[in-house]
Design an enzyme around this catalytic site. Structure first.
Site, mmCIF file in Angstrom:
data_model
loop_
_atom_site.group_PDB
_atom_site.id
_atom_site.type_symbol
_atom_site.label_atom_id
_atom_site.label_comp_id
_atom_site.label_asym_id
_atom_site.label_seq_id
_atom_site.Cartn_x
_atom_site.Cartn_y
_atom_site.Cartn_z
ATOM 1 N N ARG A 137 0.870 -1.176 0.000
ATOM 2 C CA ARG A 137 0.000 0.000 0.000
ATOM 3 C C ARG A 137 0.907 1.227 0.000
ATOM 4 N NH1 ARG A 137 -1.978 -3.528 4.092
ATOM 5 N NH2 ARG A 137 -4.077 -4.339 3.654
ATOM 6 N N LYS A 159 -1.749 -2.458 8.014
ATOM 7 C CA LYS A 159 -2.918 -1.979 8.752
ATOM 8 C C LYS A 159 -2.992 -2.642 10.118
ATOM 9 C CE LYS A 159 -6.087 -0.636 5.032
ATOM 10 N NZ LYS A 159 -7.407 -0.899 4.418
ATOM 11 N N HIS A 220 -2.339 1.962 -5.932
ATOM 12 C CA HIS A 220 -3.103 0.778 -5.520
ATOM 13 C C HIS A 220 -3.334 -0.170 -6.690
ATOM 14 C CE1 HIS A 220 -4.814 -0.682 -1.823
ATOM 15 N NE2 HIS A 220 -5.847 -1.178 -2.477
ATOM 16 N N ARG A 223 -0.597 -2.580 -6.771
ATOM 17 C CA ARG A 223 -0.835 -3.637 -5.774
ATOM 18 C C ARG A 223 -1.787 -4.680 -6.350
ATOM 19 N NH1 ARG A 223 -1.148 -4.816 -0.136
ATOM 20 N NH2 ARG A 223 -3.263 -5.201 0.643
ATOM 21 N N HIS A 246 -3.864 -9.006 4.072
ATOM 22 C CA HIS A 246 -5.309 -8.994 4.250
ATOM 23 C C HIS A 246 -5.683 -9.677 5.559
ATOM 24 C CE1 HIS A 246 -6.164 -8.581 -0.353
ATOM 25 N NE2 HIS A 246 -5.915 -7.426 0.230
ATOM 26 N N TYR A 255 -9.728 -11.091 -6.253
ATOM 27 C CA TYR A 255 -8.733 -11.199 -7.324
ATOM 28 C C TYR A 255 -8.912 -12.486 -8.118
ATOM 29 C CZ TYR A 255 -6.443 -7.356 -4.919
ATOM 30 O OH TYR A 255 -6.167 -6.153 -4.334
#
Length: 279
Positions: A137, A159, A220, A223, A246, A255
């Protein structure tokens, strides 16, 4: 009561940075949603609890697209959860979720990435290459520290302040080593005035590189390209999910849908019976 709730906003935003590791851009969007909502929500005070009626605010934002509305409501829910965890008793009214159509991410083809890199400066090439080969990211790239880069791995702070280790290609490491030798950063890989380079500055670099070849590309999307390339080459979805950072594999599964869509398009182009009229 609105004043009392609003006064907790700064503490809430600080918690997003300290405990969840959210980017400046994400925190700003939370702040804007909460300030906007507090102008319109109806506060109903009872003896032992308070109800926040979202309906006036939902009417105000009803013209926006479902995805935007969903994000704004999610920010308010998170804020109220924070308030309840800090001594307040607040319930939400008119808090029903709305259906948001899932859109597939739009990766950039490997061919177009190579084409853009042909016209890039060394610094620009490094930024794009790191995003494309590590799947970071933009916030993770901005906060990437020298101590977290080894010969074969990069430790990424993602995150929620969660770390993950991502393999580092030898060719990418060579670019990093040359950049470090030429620029002598101190703490972060990308710095300006002895502080980490802003996300906006890195984002602008990516935009500029692809604009030269007539493409509008965000960090992004690189990514997305990273994830799609791995899955299309039969990398296990569990591994890709971990590499992307994730929290659940369900996030990564979008995806796989993209891969199926691309296969369908390629099939339609390749099969002799799939002319424009038949398919």
């Amino acid at each position: 009561m609105k004043k009392s709730i609003s006064s907790k906003r700064v503490d809430f935003l600080q918690s997003l940075e300290d405990f969840r590791g959210y980017s400046d851009l994400t925190i700003k969007s939370y702040d804007e949603a909460i300030k906007e909502a507090l102008e319109y929500v109806e506060i109903l005070e009872e003896e032992k609890s308070t109800t926040m009626n979202l309906m006036p605010y939902r009417i105000k934002i009803s013209h926006l697209n479902p995805k935007t509305i969903s994000k704004k409501l999610s920010a308010i829910r998170t804020f109220v959860k924070f308030l309840n965890g800090n001594g307040m008793k607040i319930s939400l009214k008119a808090d029903e979720s709305i259906k948001v159509p899932k859109t597939l991410p739009k990766p950039i083809s490997h061919k177009h990435i190579l084409q853009a890199l042909e016209h890039a400066s060394f610094y620009e090439k490094l930024v794009v290459t790191i995003l494309y080969t590590l799947g970071l990211r933009i916030s993770e790239l901005s906060s990437l520290k020298l101590k977290d880069i080894s010969d074969e791995w990069v430790r990424v702070l993602g995150k929620g302040n969660k770390h993950r280790d991502v393999p580092l290609l030898h060719s990418t490491k060579e670019l990093i080593d040359k950049y470090m030798s030429d620029n002598c950063p101190k703490i972060f890989l990308f710095e300006a005035n002895d502080e980490r380079l802003s996300e906006n500055s890195l984002r602008y670099t990516v935009n500029k590189v692809f604009k030269r070849v007539g493409l509008k590309v965000t960090p992004h999307q690189l990514r997305h390209s990273y994830a799609t390339a791995l899955l299309n080459s039969n990398a296990p979805i569990a591994d890709v999910s971990e590499l992307l950072g994730h929290s659940t594999m369900a996030t990564t599964q979008i995806y796989t849908k993209l891969g199926s869509a691309l296969k369908q398009q390629n099939y339609n182009k390749a099969h002799p019976l799939c002319g424009d009229e038949q398919c």
